[in-house]
Scaffold this active site. Sequence first.
Site, PDB file in Angstrom:
ATOM      1  N   MET A   1       9.166  11.954 -38.204  1.00  0.00           N
ATOM      2  CA  MET A   1       8.727  13.085 -38.545  1.00  0.00           C
ATOM      3  C   MET A   1       8.676  14.071 -37.018  1.00  0.00           C
ATOM      4  O   MET A   1       7.782  14.949 -36.825  1.00  0.00           O
ATOM      5  CB  MET A   1       7.499  13.413 -39.136  1.00  0.00           C
ATOM      6  CG  MET A   1       7.245  12.643 -40.689  1.00  0.00           C
ATOM      7  SD  MET A   1       6.205  13.457 -41.707  1.00  0.00           S
ATOM      8  CE  MET A   1       4.668  12.954 -40.815  1.00  0.00           C
TER       9      MET A   1
ATOM     10  N   HIS B   1       8.294   5.422 -31.550  1.00  0.00           N
ATOM     11  CA  HIS B   1       9.475   5.844 -32.125  1.00  0.00           C
ATOM     12  C   HIS B   1      10.849   5.431 -31.134  1.00  0.00           C
ATOM     13  O   HIS B   1      11.885   4.791 -31.794  1.00  0.00           O
ATOM     14  CB  HIS B   1       9.756   7.373 -32.139  1.00  0.00           C
ATOM     15  CG  HIS B   1       8.617   7.996 -33.032  1.00  0.00           C
ATOM     16  ND1 HIS B   1       7.561   8.603 -32.544  1.00  0.00           N
ATOM     17  CD2 HIS B   1       8.615   8.167 -34.478  1.00  0.00           C
ATOM     18  CE1 HIS B   1       6.857   9.130 -33.516  1.00  0.00           C
ATOM     19  NE2 HIS B   1       7.443   8.869 -34.662  1.00  0.00           N
TER      20      HIS B   1
ATOM     21  N   GLN C   1       4.396  14.669 -48.274  1.00  0.00           N
ATOM     22  CA  GLN C   1       3.293  13.526 -48.232  1.00  0.00           C
ATOM     23  C   GLN C   1       2.151  14.136 -47.491  1.00  0.00           C
ATOM     24  O   GLN C   1       1.368  13.241 -47.016  1.00  0.00           O
ATOM     25  CB  GLN C   1       4.212  12.660 -47.244  1.00  0.00           C
ATOM     26  CG  GLN C   1       4.501  13.037 -45.721  1.00  0.00           C
ATOM     27  CD  GLN C   1       5.350  11.785 -45.070  1.00  0.00           C
ATOM     28  OE1 GLN C   1       6.370  11.767 -45.381  1.00  0.00           O
ATOM     29  NE2 GLN C   1       4.615  11.034 -44.074  1.00  0.00           N
TER      30      GLN C   1
ATOM     31  N   LYS D   1       2.807   0.081 -37.332  1.00  0.00           N
ATOM     32  CA  LYS D   1       1.626   0.936 -37.111  1.00  0.00           C
ATOM     33  C   LYS D   1       1.126   1.382 -38.595  1.00  0.00           C
ATOM     34  O   LYS D   1      -0.146   1.391 -38.780  1.00  0.00           O
ATOM     35  CB  LYS D   1       1.856   1.947 -36.057  1.00  0.00           C
ATOM     36  CG  LYS D   1       0.488   2.452 -35.637  1.00  0.00           C
ATOM     37  CD  LYS D   1      -0.206   3.431 -36.091  1.00  0.00           C
ATOM     38  CE  LYS D   1       0.242   4.540 -36.002  1.00  0.00           C
ATOM     39  NZ  LYS D   1      -0.317   5.419 -37.174  1.00  0.00           N
TER      40      LYS D   1
HETATM   41  O1  PAF Z   1       6.312   7.626 -40.868  1.00  0.00           O
HETATM   42  C1  PAF Z   1       6.720   8.616 -40.822  1.00  0.00           C
HETATM   43  O2  PAF Z   1       6.715   9.295 -39.728  1.00  0.00           O
HETATM   44  C2  PAF Z   1       7.146   9.455 -42.226  1.00  0.00           C
HETATM   45  O3  PAF Z   1       6.184   8.874 -42.912  1.00  0.00           O
HETATM   46  C3  PAF Z   1       8.447   9.124 -42.718  1.00  0.00           C
HETATM   47  C4  PAF Z   1       8.700   7.558 -42.880  1.00  0.00           C
HETATM   48  C5  PAF Z   1       9.318   9.645 -41.521  1.00  0.00           C
HETATM   49  C6  PAF Z   1       8.688   9.786 -43.848  1.00  0.00           C
HETATM   50  O4  PAF Z   1       8.512  11.271 -43.669  1.00  0.00           O
END
Ligand code: PAF
Length: 275
Positions: free
Chosen positions: A27, A34, A58, A146
């Site tokens: 995101m 990341h 979400q 995490k």
């Molecule tokens: O972990 C995240 O950043 C989010 O939940 C994901 C897996 C990109 C889904 O939007």
Amino acid sequence: MNVAHELAPTRAQLEKLARPLGFVPTMGALHAGHLRLVEVARRECKSVAVSLFVNPMQFGPQEDYERYPRDFEADSALLAQAGVDLLFAPESTTMYPPDFSTFVDVGKLGTRFEGAARPTHFRGVATVVAKLLHVVEPDVLYLGQKDAQQTAVLTRLVRDLNFTTRVQIVETVREADGLALSSRNAYLSVQERAAATTLYAALQMMLKEIRAGRSVEEAREAAVRVLSSQARLEYLNLVDAQTFSRLQTLRPPAFLIGAARFGRTRLLDNLWIRE
Ligand code: PAF
């Protein structure tokens, strides 16, 4: 609006990428956690695709969707530097056309812990990841440990919906003082940041006590004593790694999971007990 038409340039680029193709969904607000996923994907695959999409589905109505950190320029520069072959950053209307109404229901696993605190969260995560997997069709999906319950939900989704993608979970990246990297750490004040390190310390204490033969309840009590008085603890539990049901004795693979608020910021952490 024709979504297939909008996705055609991305699909054309994806088709040119060498296989195996690794995929890291994000995101944005990228940090070293990341980048570790990208690094592992690059090591194991011939090409790497990353998605950057702040998924409205979400977030609950009172959550931080609006203030979630966004910096597309900085993120895309980091990904280019990390050698990512394709960045997929769709518009919200591409992912969710106006009459969107089809969701992935993740069942009981999605109602526990994070699912209890955030009732529509895993439905949103599962739906967007299923959609991203359809677009990208990767060979390997890379997820950070995490968000332990998310890894369990998405591993289940891949199995239940017959995606041929393999799921690879990559260990949590931590600051030198143990704080797990998270995009939400950016919200913490200096005092909250210092207090937040005690969540990891509490998990470590709980594991130490369990391994020393204490009951889960005794170990939990010892762990709570390690937490900063500024922490508002939501849960601290030993759970089965696949179902996230509570365990009364250590039966690996398992997770010790914790969630606590520091000021207005809600943080998660866990220890993965593989054996
Ligand atoms: O972990 C995240 O950043 C989010 O939940 C994901 C897996 C990109 C889904 O939007």
